[in-house]
Design a protein around this motif. Structure first.
Motif, PDB file in Angstrom:
ATOM      1  N   ARG A  62      55.759  -0.856  38.095  1.00 18.72           N
ATOM      2  CA  ARG A  62      55.462   0.453  37.517  1.00 18.72           C
ATOM      3  C   ARG A  62      54.691   0.337  36.215  1.00 18.72           C
ATOM      4  O   ARG A  62      54.963  -0.522  35.379  1.00 18.72           O
ATOM      5  CB  ARG A  62      56.762   1.218  37.281  1.00 18.72           C
ATOM      6  CG  ARG A  62      57.105   2.090  38.442  1.00 18.72           C
ATOM      7  CD  ARG A  62      58.088   3.167  38.123  1.00 18.72           C
ATOM      8  NE  ARG A  62      59.066   2.842  37.116  1.00 18.72           N
ATOM      9  CZ  ARG A  62      60.357   3.112  37.238  1.00 18.72           C
ATOM     10  NH1 ARG A  62      60.817   3.651  38.344  1.00 18.72           N
ATOM     11  NH2 ARG A  62      61.184   2.842  36.283  1.00 18.72           N
ATOM     12  N   ARG A  63      53.711   1.194  36.093  1.00 14.66           N
ATOM     13  CA  ARG A  63      53.021   1.348  34.809  1.00 14.66           C
ATOM     14  C   ARG A  63      53.238   2.805  34.429  1.00 14.66           C
ATOM     15  O   ARG A  63      52.609   3.670  35.027  1.00 14.66           O
ATOM     16  CB  ARG A  63      51.533   1.050  34.952  1.00 14.66           C
ATOM     17  CG  ARG A  63      51.223  -0.372  35.399  1.00 14.66           C
ATOM     18  CD  ARG A  63      51.573  -1.410  34.340  1.00 14.66           C
ATOM     19  NE  ARG A  63      51.382  -2.764  34.824  1.00 14.66           N
ATOM     20  CZ  ARG A  63      52.326  -3.494  35.415  1.00 14.66           C
ATOM     21  NH1 ARG A  63      53.542  -2.998  35.613  1.00 14.66           N
ATOM     22  NH2 ARG A  63      52.082  -4.719  35.822  1.00 14.66           N
ATOM     23  N   GLY A  64      54.153   3.047  33.515  1.00 19.36           N
ATOM     24  CA  GLY A  64      54.549   4.437  33.296  1.00 19.36           C
ATOM     25  C   GLY A  64      55.312   4.881  34.535  1.00 19.36           C
ATOM     26  O   GLY A  64      56.027   4.092  35.131  1.00 19.36           O
ATOM     27  N   PRO A  65      55.115   6.130  34.927  1.00 23.09           N
ATOM     28  CA  PRO A  65      55.887   6.621  36.066  1.00 23.09           C
ATOM     29  C   PRO A  65      55.305   6.220  37.423  1.00 23.09           C
ATOM     30  O   PRO A  65      55.958   6.393  38.431  1.00 23.09           O
ATOM     31  CB  PRO A  65      55.828   8.145  35.886  1.00 23.09           C
ATOM     32  CG  PRO A  65      54.554   8.382  35.161  1.00 23.09           C
ATOM     33  CD  PRO A  65      54.297   7.169  34.307  1.00 23.09           C
ATOM     34  N   VAL A  66      54.088   5.718  37.473  1.00 21.25           N
ATOM     35  CA  VAL A  66      53.469   5.457  38.768  1.00 21.25           C
ATOM     36  C   VAL A  66      53.401   3.966  39.075  1.00 21.25           C
ATOM     37  O   VAL A  66      53.394   3.121  38.182  1.00 21.25           O
ATOM     38  CB  VAL A  66      52.045   6.057  38.860  1.00 21.25           C
ATOM     39  CG1 VAL A  66      52.091   7.554  38.784  1.00 21.25           C
ATOM     40  CG2 VAL A  66      51.164   5.475  37.781  1.00 21.25           C
ATOM     41  N   ILE A  67      53.347   3.676  40.375  1.00 23.14           N
ATOM     42  CA  ILE A  67      53.210   2.290  40.809  1.00 23.14           C
ATOM     43  C   ILE A  67      51.750   1.884  40.616  1.00 23.14           C
ATOM     44  O   ILE A  67      50.852   2.585  41.060  1.00 23.14           O
ATOM     45  CB  ILE A  67      53.545   2.176  42.308  1.00 23.14           C
ATOM     46  CG1 ILE A  67      54.857   2.860  42.613  1.00 23.14           C
ATOM     47  CG2 ILE A  67      53.466   0.735  42.763  1.00 23.14           C
ATOM     48  CD1 ILE A  67      56.030   2.017  42.594  1.00 23.14           C
ATOM     49  N   SER A  68      51.549   0.763  39.987  1.00 24.23           N
ATOM     50  CA  SER A  68      50.194   0.303  39.764  1.00 24.23           C
ATOM     51  C   SER A  68      49.707  -0.481  40.974  1.00 24.23           C
ATOM     52  O   SER A  68      50.287  -1.487  41.353  1.00 24.23           O
ATOM     53  CB  SER A  68      50.149  -0.573  38.515  1.00 24.23           C
ATOM     54  OG  SER A  68      49.049  -1.442  38.598  1.00 24.23           O
ATOM     55  N   ARG A  69      48.627   0.018  41.581  1.00 24.15           N
ATOM     56  CA  ARG A  69      48.066  -0.673  42.742  1.00 24.15           C
ATOM     57  C   ARG A  69      47.605  -2.067  42.348  1.00 24.15           C
ATOM     58  O   ARG A  69      47.739  -3.023  43.101  1.00 24.15           O
ATOM     59  CB  ARG A  69      46.868   0.111  43.298  1.00 24.15           C
ATOM     60  CG  ARG A  69      47.217   1.437  43.921  1.00 24.15           C
ATOM     61  CD  ARG A  69      47.962   1.248  45.220  1.00 24.15           C
ATOM     62  NE  ARG A  69      47.239   0.464  46.183  1.00 24.15           N
ATOM     63  CZ  ARG A  69      46.395   0.965  47.076  1.00 24.15           C
ATOM     64  NH1 ARG A  69      46.152   2.245  47.100  1.00 24.15           N
ATOM     65  NH2 ARG A  69      45.774   0.177  47.928  1.00 24.15           N
ATOM     66  N   ALA A  70      47.060  -2.159  41.144  1.00 23.64           N
ATOM     67  CA  ALA A  70      46.523  -3.448  40.706  1.00 23.64           C
ATOM     68  C   ALA A  70      47.650  -4.469  40.583  1.00 23.64           C
ATOM     69  O   ALA A  70      47.527  -5.609  41.033  1.00 23.64           O
ATOM     70  CB  ALA A  70      45.797  -3.285  39.378  1.00 23.64           C
ATOM     71  N   ALA A  71      48.778  -4.029  39.989  1.00 19.41           N
ATOM     72  CA  ALA A  71      49.898  -4.945  39.824  1.00 19.41           C
ATOM     73  C   ALA A  71      50.433  -5.363  41.194  1.00 19.41           C
ATOM     74  O   ALA A  71      50.767  -6.527  41.424  1.00 19.41           O
ATOM     75  CB  ALA A  71      51.008  -4.274  39.015  1.00 19.41           C
TER      76      ALA A  71
END
Lengths: 514, 340
Positions: free
Chosen positions: A379-388
């Motif tokens: 998670r980056r903030g509240p959303v899932i980071s596609r890049a991560a």
């Protein structure tokens, strides 16, 4: 004597009386996607003869059975009935032809009565084609008497033990006057007495002129019951020969076809402290009083026959199923029952047996499948980071030597072995302390199999505690530091690596009858 | 020997569970009637009872058809729309020419219903599309067709042949035709499902589709037949709807599918298939209808009716689930004793 398979030529010697085989396969091949399940296999079943089908897990036995039963149609080659080519378009066609199959997992109608299960589709009729319930009941009772079993025809099939379900299936075959009886590992879940009872029934049927195809992992049973044996390996035909004159070792060599000792090297590792400790774990009616430990750096195999309760123990330890008594400790901390979330955060990972159903979301991408166990970390903030997510997937794809086009490809386009790697990546990315892996290489080609083994070995060397459930004996013997053997829901033996042999494990798994 | 006694006790247990369902509906009905009569004696007047049975008849017919489908582990949500379509088209057809006979009207209605059922059946069994989606789709499509044909018009009782209206409201020996038809259909279907080989196939399919295919049951043909039958019965129900109410607009029986499914499930037909009887389903339909009437008599706001239906549904499935768990547990215990 071993006969070589000629082109279109039946691999078995002439029948006793010159009659053609009741049922035969001639040069049958069958593929499922990229997996070649059967390659040019021929098989002859003669009346009055019990024929064994031997082979390791994944050798193609079940596919062969389903081809004979009309479930699968061969890609090439023919099925012959009384020497004439025949096409079974459906299981009904095969049944019409007198072929009765008893599957490994009996196929019952749980909501219908035992008598109805036997006579479904062929119920005895009274006037106006009504079902004659009394006649149905009486005939079922008669069949059970012939089989020497005490079952009530009116009880619902739900809740029958596997042994009883199999007897119902045999009663069904009897009621059809089957000419060919095919049994796919009928004894896997039976106790000693039940096996004896089953064998007496089968011998009587054979003497009445029935052709029997018998599949079993218990070699003693093959020697006791059968006159001939056909061996398959990796979907290919290896030999068809009389049982008399063969030894256990001959048969195992044909099944395995390679030297056991060098194939699955596990590196020597330093065994650390206890990571997983299971104490007197019990789930009523499923497994009883199971205790064991797995230490860091160790691979412990849980062996036993199908239905012995191995996967069930794994499910309970991981918290998928509730247990009735006992304790599970990970790194010295007790787990609450029935909580996979707690098990995961304590450092457990479970790679389930059925990766298509339980291990993967088949039409999601590789990266999503790997990412799903660690969404918080992505998670980056509240959303899932596609890049991560992609980074993590790429990282594991490289470490596991995954073969793929793009990380965004759906996992169902991958081969079985690569799918298994994705499941492994998914769980290893949670950085577990204990990995429970159920049938790590089922349905995986030989090359990838070795890779998975190397990987498990490497993981153990890195300090992971591995509990491996496997029905593949060479795999168990090659990989495990210790072998725990389960039989009918109980842990019956613990065999250290030095003393683990095919014989010692099978003896324990089958209740020491051999 | 222990197997036999254990078998018996399991069987009794399971028997009890199923009989308990039908008995408990009868008990619930009795309590409901007694309480309502206590408040208002008119509830059990001749007209009151007649009304309940007349109202229940159409729901019973639909529930019987639905049961056959649900027993095969499927569902038919399009029945409400089919009733509406048939009621309007048949009404339109009869209103055009009073000389047209009601026998022909019934045949026409059943045929239209069967056609709708055929479409559902083909899509579910041969198209292998989940039943929920297929019949949700046909629910709207059939409704659309109905509205297109109706074009805002209305069928009035005065336009219909008197013979048809007397079918809906007439009696034989003091008993109205509608409940008689519903009971006859229920008994026939119940007998068929229990006593005919093809009837048992429906249960086999719902109990285990894989095992049914392996046992040589023609699964697709039976599922097809179940939808055809459900559609045909919905067609019959449509004609009866017309004969009972006379005045029909396009959205007649709108939303009934949910009532029908509720009746079936409350009546003990497992939504997962393989279990249940049409008698139970019919009792379920009677119970729901009686509740509606009772609420009117008890002067409870009609808005509560839906909530009560919903609560009953939840109660029914909770009880089923609890009993299933209980039975599974008993069986597990028995096997473990048996095995060791």
């Amino acid at each position: 004597m071993v006969t070589a398979p000629g082109e279109g030529e039946a691999p078995l010697g002439p029948p006793p009386d010159g009659a053609p085989p009741v049922l035969a396969l001639a040069g049958v091949s069958k593929a499922f996607g990229a997996v070649q399940a059967l390659r040019e296999v021929s098989l002859n079943l003669y009346a009055g003869e019990a024929h064994a089908l031997a082979g390791e897990n994944g050798a193609g036995k079940s596919t062969l059975v389903k081809t004979l039963a009309g479930v699968y149609r061969p890609d090439t080659g023919r099925v012959l009935l009384d020497g004439e080519p025949v096409e079974f378009g459906s299981p009904a066609d095969a049944q019409q032809a007198g072929v009765a199959v008893i599957y490994q997992e009996p196929t019952m109608f749980p909501d219908l009565s035992v008598a109805e299960n036997i006579f479904i589709g062929r119920q005895p009729k009274a006037a106006l084609r009504r079902i004659d319930r009394r006649a149905m009941h009486d005939r079922a009772a008669e069949l059970f008497e012939r089989l020497g079993v005490a079952l009530d025809p009116e009880q619902p099939a739900r809740g029958l033990s596997i042994a009883d379900q199999q007897l119902v299936e045999i009663a069904k075959a009897l009621s059809r006057d089957a000419r060919v009886l095919i049994m796919d590992e009928p004894t896997a879940a039976l106790s000693g007495n039940e096996v004896t009872r089953l064998f007496n029934v089968v011998k009587a049927l054979r003497e009445q002129g029935c052709a029997v195809l018998f599949i079993s992992h218990r070699l003693d049973e093959i020697f006791e019951l059968c006159q001939r044996v056909t061996t398959l390996r990796d979907g290919g035909w290896i030999a068809s020969e009389p049982v008399a004159g063969l030894t256990h070792d001959d048969l195992i060599r044909r099944m395995v076809g390679r030297d056991l000792d060098n194939l699955y090297p596990k590196q020597e590792t330093e065994v650390g402290e206890v990571a997983l400790k299971v104490g007197r774990l019990t789930r009523e009616g499923v497994f009883t009083d199971v205790s064991f430990e797995v230490r860091r750096g160790e691979i412990v195999a849980l062996a036993g026959l199908v239905g012995a309760g191995r996967s069930e123990v794994a499910r309970a330890v991981f918290g998928v199923d509730r247990w009735d008594a006992g304790t599970v400790e990970v790194n010295g901390e007790r787990l609450p029952p029935a909580s996979p979330t707690a098990a995961m955060s304590a450092g457990l990972a479970l790679v389930p047996e059925d990766r298509r159903q339980q291990g993967l979301v088949m039409d999601h991408s590789i990266e999503r499948n790997i990412g799903i166990t660690g969404l918080k970390a992505l998670r980056r903030g509240p959303v899932i980071s596609r890049a991560a997510e992609r980074d993590r997937a790429r990282d594991w794809a490289i470490r596991l030597q995954l073969k793929f086009n793009r990380l965004s490809d759906a996992v169902n386009v991958l081969s079985g072995g690569n799918q298994q790697k994705v499941v492994l990546g998914k769980w290893l990315s949670t950085k577990p302390d204990v990995l429970i892996i159920d049938e790590p290489t089922r349905g995986i080609d030989v090359g990838t199999k070795a890779e998975v083994h190397r990987l498990l070995s490497q993981l153990a060397a890195d300090g992971l505690a591995v509990l491996m459930i496997s029905s593949d004996l060479p795999e168990v013997l090659g990989m495990a530091d210790r072998v725990l053997v389960m039989q009918e829901g109980r842990l019956v033996a613990e065999i250290p690596r030095e003393r683990a042999t095919e014989e010692s494990v099978m003896t324990a798994a089958t209740g020491g009858t051999s | 020997m222990s197997t036999v006694t254990a078998g018996r006790s399991t069987r009794n247990l399971v028997d009890l569970v199923f009989r308990a369902r039908e008995l408990s509906i009868v008990a619930a009905l009795a309590v409901l009637v007694i309480v309502t009569v206590g408040v208002n004696g008119n509830f059990l007047s001749e007209q009151g009872v007649k009304d309940i049975f007349l109202n229940a008849s159409i729901l019973v017919l639909l529930a019987v058809g639905q049961s056959v489908v649900v027993i095969t582990r499927n569902i038919d949500l399009s029945v409400g729309s089919v009733v509406g379509l048939v009621a309007f088209t048949v009404g339109d057809f009869l209103a055009a020419d009073h000389g047209r006979g009601i026998v022909f009207a019934v045949v026409l209605g059943v045929a239209i219903g069967a056609l709708c059922g055929l479409v559902n059946g083909l899509l579910v069994s041969f198209g292998r599309v989940p039943a929920l989606v297929v019949t949700l789709g046909t629910l709207y499509v059939i409704q659309g067709v109905d509205h297109y044909i109706a074009h805002g018009r209305q069928i009035n009782a005065v336009d219909l042949p008197p013979a048809l209206l007397s079918l809906g409201n007439g009696t034989l020996f003091g008993i109205p035709y509608l409940p008689m038809i519903a009971v006859l259909v229920m008994l026939a279907v119940g007998y068929y499902l229990r006593s005919y080989a093809s009837g048992r196939d429906f249960y086999a399919i719902g109990s285990s589709p894989e095992a049914a295919a392996l046992a040589g049951v023609s699964v697709r043909r039976r599922v097809m037949a179940a939808y055809l039958f459900s559609g045909a019965l919905a067609g019959l129900a449509g004609v009866l709807w017309l004969s009972r109410f006379g005045t029909v607009v396009a959205d007649a029986a709108n939303g009934w599918e949910l009532q029908v499914v509720s009746a079936v499930v409350v009546g003990g037909v497992a939504i997962t298939g393989g279990v249940g009887t049409v008698y139970g389903a019919a009792l379920g339909a009677l119970l729901l209808t009686t509740i509606t009437s009772a609420l009117v008599v008890l002067k409870v706001s009609p808005f509560w009716q839906q909530a009560i239906t919903g609560a009953l549904l939840l109660l029914a499935i909770s009880v089923d689930r609890l009993l299933a768990l209980r039975v599974a547990r008993v069986l597990r215990r028995r096997n473990s004793r048996h095995g060791s």
